[in-house]
Design an enzyme around this catalytic site. Structure first.
Site, short mmCIF file in Angstrom:
data_model
loop_
_atom_site.label_atom_id
_atom_site.label_comp_id
_atom_site.label_asym_id
_atom_site.label_seq_id
_atom_site.Cartn_x
_atom_site.Cartn_y
_atom_site.Cartn_z
N TYR A 14 0.81 -1.22 0.00
CA TYR A 14 0.00 0.00 0.00
C TYR A 14 0.85 1.27 0.00
CZ TYR A 14 -3.47 -3.42 1.58
OH TYR A 14 -4.29 -4.51 1.68
N HIS A 19 -4.45 6.57 -0.72
CA HIS A 19 -4.97 6.46 0.64
C HIS A 19 -3.88 6.64 1.69
CE1 HIS A 19 -8.70 5.90 2.61
NE2 HIS A 19 -8.64 4.61 2.88
N ASN A 67 -9.17 1.12 8.79
CA ASN A 67 -10.48 1.01 9.45
C ASN A 67 -10.39 0.92 10.97
OD1 ASN A 67 -11.27 0.90 6.82
ND2 ASN A 67 -12.32 -1.07 6.95
N ASP A 92 -6.07 11.62 3.49
CA ASP A 92 -6.49 11.87 2.11
C ASP A 92 -7.93 12.36 2.06
OD1 ASP A 92 -6.87 9.03 3.00
OD2 ASP A 92 -8.07 8.95 1.17
N ASN A 113 -13.05 6.12 6.56
CA ASN A 113 -13.04 5.07 7.58
C ASN A 113 -12.01 5.29 8.67
OD1 ASN A 113 -15.18 3.58 6.49
ND2 ASN A 113 -13.82 2.51 5.07
#
Length: 248
Positions: A14, A19, A67, A92, A113
């Site tokens: 990631y 994000h 999350n 973001d 989230n």
């Protein structure tokens, strides 16, 4: 102690995602300020202690995935007895165009989230630095968009944005959010800054070099005509017609 939190998802998979711009911003703060210690695992995340300006600061990147970011933030907050107003979360923002930013204190989570989780654990009164990544244009595309990597072309705005956030992070630590926003706007959006700071003209009227609104060319000619006009000849006749029979 002040707490600056960058949001993202852990792991190399990631690392370059849109994000993860919160992680990127906090990493840049860490890189550009030599006062910070090496990253270490704590509070279900990666942390580094250091100083920004006059303030002692803890940088935090939750390792809980987006999350569940609130578990990490809440644990660090309780350990150091930090108040929500002394916490800044960098994340973001789909609703801002790329390269734009906004400072905000409190409010809702806007469907994010990470904010949803943080608010559930510590309440909503923390400060937020929203970093614009733009919107794909269709809600169905959002998930793939935010979990997609920044394009090479994005470096043109992304790197300057992250650099300026890091270079002025001392203002965030000191709670000077308005000064922080003004500094970044001046550097990243100079045209906008000039419009905001443009001073009104002296008495509130048009500048002297501008023509008065609503005046015809004839009226201006009357006002600006020389005092000594020829009394006879073709030129005298032409000026007489132009100025409506005026005699000096």
């Amino acid at each position: 102690m002040k707490l600056i939190v960058g949001l993202g998802n852990p792991g190399s998979r990631y690392e370059g995602n849109r994000h993860n711009i919160g992680f990127m911003a906090v990493d840049e703060i860490h890189r550009r300020h030599s006062t910070f210690q090496p990253w270490r695992a704590r509070f279900q995340g990666q942390v580094s202690e250091g100083r920004l300006g006059s303030e002692k600061v803890l940088l935090l990147k939750p390792s809980t995935y987006m999350n569940e970011s609130g578990r990490s933030v809440g644990e660090a907050m309780r350990f150091y007895k930090i108040e929500p107003e002394d916490i800044v979360v960098l994340y973001d923002e789909l609703d801002l165009p790329p390269a734009k930013f906004r400072m905000k204190k409190g409010g809702g989570h806007g469907g994010h989230n990470g904010l949803r989780s943080i608010t559930a654990h510590i309440g909503a009164d923390y400060r937020r630095l929203r970093l614009g990544i733009g919107h794909p244009g269709d809600k169905k595309l959002v998930s793939n968009y935010v979990l997609g990597d920044f394009a090479k072309a994005d470096r043109d705005w992304l790197e300057p944005l992250l650099t300026e956030v890091a270079d002025h992070a001392d203002l965030l630590a000191e709670g000077k959010d308005s000064q922080f926003a003004n500094k970044l706007t001046l550097i990243l959006e100079p045209e906008k800054s000039q419009r905001k700071n443009k001073a009104p003209n002296g008495e509130g009227g048009a500048p002297k070099h501008q023509k008065a609104k609503g005046q015809s060319h004839i009226r201006q000619a009357r006002q600006q005509a020389p005092a000594n006009l020829p009394k006879s000849g073709p030129m005298a006749e032409m000026l007489k017609k132009l100025l409506g029979g005026r005699k000096d």
